[in-house]
Scaffold this active site. Structure first.
Site, PDB file in Angstrom:
ATOM      1  CG  ASP A  59      70.725  14.307  56.637  1.00  0.00           C
ATOM      2  OD1 ASP A  59      70.345  14.805  57.714  1.00  0.00           O
ATOM      3  OD2 ASP A  59      71.717  13.546  56.548  1.00  0.00           O
ATOM      4  NE  ARG A  70      69.739  13.109  68.290  1.00  0.00           N
ATOM      5  CZ  ARG A  70      70.376  11.962  68.138  1.00  0.00           C
ATOM      6  NH1 ARG A  70      69.985  10.897  68.811  1.00  0.00           N
ATOM      7  NH2 ARG A  70      71.391  11.839  67.313  1.00  0.00           N
ATOM      8  CE  LYS A  83      69.981  10.624  59.995  1.00  0.00           C
ATOM      9  NZ  LYS A  83      70.617  11.600  60.900  1.00  0.00           N
ATOM     10  CG  LEU A 107      72.259  20.826  49.955  1.00  0.00           C
ATOM     11  CD1 LEU A 107      71.239  21.900  50.271  1.00  0.00           C
ATOM     12  CD2 LEU A 107      72.501  20.727  48.458  1.00  0.00           C
ATOM     13  CB  ALA A 130      82.137  22.666  57.751  1.00  0.00           C
ATOM     14  CB  CYS A 170      75.254  36.916  58.732  1.00  0.00           C
ATOM     15  SG  CYS A 170      77.065  36.872  58.770  1.00  0.00           S
ATOM     16  CB  CYS A 186      74.210  14.312  69.052  1.00  0.00           C
ATOM     17  SG  CYS A 186      73.269  15.812  68.884  1.00  0.00           S
ATOM     18  CB  CYS A 246      76.883  40.038  56.481  1.00  0.00           C
ATOM     19  SG  CYS A 246      77.154  40.626  58.160  1.00  0.00           S
TER      20      CYS A 246
HETATM   21 ZN   LIG Z   1      77.947  38.876  59.417  1.00  0.00          ZN
END
Ligand SMILES: [Zn+2]
Length: 251
Positions: A59, A70, A83, A107, A130, A170, A186, A246
């Protein structure tokens, strides 16, 4: 396992479906959790408590006061710190057996690819399309099981793409990247605190089952949860044979 581990994990070992062998598979496993927020918090805490050997937590954000409603991995005194550092501290307090790798970045690209390749299971606990698509592409490429969860307002959803199987759908099959999906964050939409806890905890349950090799996972099924009215729905998922991600896999 040593004596202390046999005690710590005794309530797993007592389960007929689990036993020592499944617990040892957890201890030998590495899980990648993308996102240390509302979903990643309970997911990471349950994986750590349950004895997943290595947890990579990724993160790029720092803890903000608005997260604390939360994101139970983080505490008031962690506001302003990364984080993943706050998360690593909490997880170490829960279970010092677990090695936590704190990846303080969003990442993507080769870094994401390398992290997925080194993991036995991947939990998508991110909050944007994304990242979700990038994580999916890497999991398809490396044939890693992907536990996908999302939650906003009172609405949660959850599924497993067990990409170890060539028949698996997928994320792209379900939500094609070029579709005009509205990004619901959020930050603008609001989110009911326990919703992310429920979905993230279910992500942990599915990840533990995938690694331990017990039970039947949510592969091929999307669960939709309406926390406002306490209703669960389930939708069958099928592979899209023309899927851009996929569709070209060798099978
Ligand atoms: Zn797929």
């Amino acid at each position: 396992m040593n004596d202390e581990q046999l005690l710590r994990y005794s309530r797993h070992i007592l389960l007929d479906e689990f036993g020592v062998e499944a617990q040892e598979r957890l201890l030998a496993a590495r899980a990648l959790i993308v996102g240390a927020g509302g979903l990643g918090s309970p997911a990471a805490m349950y994986l750590a408590a349950a004895g997943i050997g290595r947890i990579a937590l990724a993160d790029g954000d720092v803890v903000d006061l608005t997260n604390l409603q939360r994101q139970i991995l983080h505490a008031t005194r962690s506001v302003g710190t990364p984080k993943v550092e706050s998360g690593r501290e909490t997880l170490a307090r829960l279970n010092p057996d677990v090695q936590v790798e704190a990846i303080a970045m969003r990442l993507e690209g080769e870094a994401l690819d390398a992290q997925v390749a080194r993991s036995d299971v991947v939990l998508d606990c991110s909050d944007n399309f994304a990242t979700r698509h990038a994580v999916n592409r890497a999991c398809v490429k490396h044939a890693r099981p992907l536990v996908s969860g999302a939650g906003v307002r009172f609405d949660g959803q959850l599924t497993v793409f067990d990409l170890r199987s060539p028949q698996s759908a997928c994320y792209e099959c379900l939500f094609p990247e070029d579709a005009e999906l509205e990004e619901m964050r959020c930050a603008v939409m609001g989110v009911f605190a326990p919703l992310t806890g429920i979905v993230g905890t279910m992500q942990a349950a599915e990840a533990l089952k995938l690694v331990a090799g017990v039970g039947e996972t949510l592969a091929g099924r999307l669960v939709i949860f309406d926390a406002l009215n306490a209703q669960w729905r389930e939708i069958r998922l099928a592979r899209d044979p023309g899927c851009k991600v996929c569709g070209k896999r060798a099978r």
